[in-house]
Write an enzyme that holds these catalytic residues in place. Structure first.
Site, PDB file in Angstrom:
ATOM      1  N   CYS A  60       0.784  -0.969   0.363  1.00 16.08           N
ATOM      2  CA  CYS A  60      -0.016   0.319  -0.038  1.00 16.08           C
ATOM      3  C   CYS A  60       1.033   1.432  -0.187  1.00 16.08           C
ATOM      4  O   CYS A  60       1.825   1.468   0.683  1.00 16.08           O
ATOM      5  CB  CYS A  60      -0.813   0.412   1.256  1.00 16.08           C
ATOM      6  SG  CYS A  60      -2.134   1.237   1.254  1.00 16.08           S
ATOM      7  N   GLU A  94      -3.316   0.394  -6.876  1.00 11.90           N
ATOM      8  CA  GLU A  94      -2.013  -0.101  -7.264  1.00 11.90           C
ATOM      9  C   GLU A  94      -2.019  -0.053  -9.049  1.00 11.90           C
ATOM     10  O   GLU A  94      -2.651   0.293  -9.994  1.00 11.90           O
ATOM     11  CB  GLU A  94      -2.699  -1.449  -6.897  1.00 11.90           C
ATOM     12  CG  GLU A  94      -1.102  -2.345  -6.679  1.00 11.90           C
ATOM     13  CD  GLU A  94       0.306  -1.899  -6.487  1.00 11.90           C
ATOM     14  OE1 GLU A  94       0.885  -1.700  -6.521  1.00 11.90           O
ATOM     15  OE2 GLU A  94      -0.006  -1.411  -4.686  1.00 11.90           O
TER      16      GLU A  94
END
Length: 274
Positions: A2, A114
């Site tokens: 993350c 992402e």
């Protein structure tokens, strides 16, 4: 992993959702659709209030800096490298084992970003041989539109160059715990149709550890300090709670910030080479 996420919820909404007892309006943060390491972020945690008559744990909403600085660090520079902690080893790593035992928190988010690249380049990254170039960004968010409760840790660091009364004498920093990404195929409504990624693992091998509501109280409870008792809380959430869809590549620039960054695209802007 993350490395970037969105957090646009109002503190008043988070206070109600997480049953927060203490929140300082002076710590209010602006909505942020492009949260990057070293930024201040909201965290839900439980600890006694300073100088309180009754030293009981109080659930609080606090603004912490993303990037954990261990209490024993000589400088805060390490924080930018410690934005994630692996669920598999968090109980034993020197930087994380003490916070894991007694300083756990929840980091609320709308979702995280992402970037997808070719499978071969992803394999190199998994082996630690090179950093993959960022290409098509995807936004991963709860299917039902709820707040994503990411498991986190927090820590205190004392800047010995400053006097006790200085407002920056103490740093409170945090990290996001990650786990293996789901390999189960997306359900309907995700941008994983056609030639795009078909699961979270197709996007990246890691994902934030998302805590379902039934685990919030146990995760935040500072009285639970036994690592063997806590490790079951690190189990991945049930599959199917998250969806992913392509978003504009503007999110790749941390200077860009606004709700348009999470707008779903009908198709990726760039080839993902699947």
């Amino acid at each position: 992993m993350c490395g970037r996420y969105a957090a646009s919820r109002r503190p008043e909404d988070l206070v109600g959702l997480f049953g927060v007892e203490k929140w300082e309006p002076a710590e209010t943060l602006a909505p942020d659709w492009n949260v990057a390491p070293t930024k201040d972020v909201y965290a839900v945690l439980e600890r006694p209030l300073k100088d309180a008559a009754e030293p009981r744990p109080v659930r609080q909403l606090r603004a912490l800096k993303w990037g954990l600085v261990p209490s024993w660090a000589k400088s805060p520079e390490s924080g930018v490298k410690m934005i994630n902690a692996r669920a598999e080893t968090v109980h034993e790593k020197p930087s994380y084992r003490r916070p894991f035992a007694s300083r756990r928190c929840i980091l609320p988010a709308d979702g995280y970003y992402e970037w997808v690249t070719a499978a071969g380049e992803r394999q190199l990254e998994e082996n630690g041989r090179r950093k993959r170039p960022r290409k098509q960004p995807y936004f991963v968010t709860p299917v039902d539109g709820s707040v994503m409760a990411m498991a986190g840790l927090y820590e205190f660091w004392r800047d010995r160059t400053l006097p006790d009364e200085h407002p920056r004498a103490w740093w409170v920093t945090c990290t996001v715990i990650t786990t293996e990404a789901e390999k189960e195929p997306f359900g309907s409504g995700s941008g994983g149709e056609g030639e795009g990624p078909r699961s979270l693992a197709d996007i990246h091998p890691r994902m934030p550890l998302v805590l379902t509501e039934d685990r919030w109280a146990d995760w935040l409870d500072p009285a639970r300090t036994d690592p063997d008792d806590l490790r079951p809380l690190l189990a991945p959430p049930p599959a199917g709670l998250l969806r992913a869809y392509p978003v504009a590549t503007g999110v790749s620039d941390v200077r860009n910030n606004g709700p348009e960054l999470v707008t779903e695209l009908e198709a990726p802007e760039e080839s993902t080479l699947f």
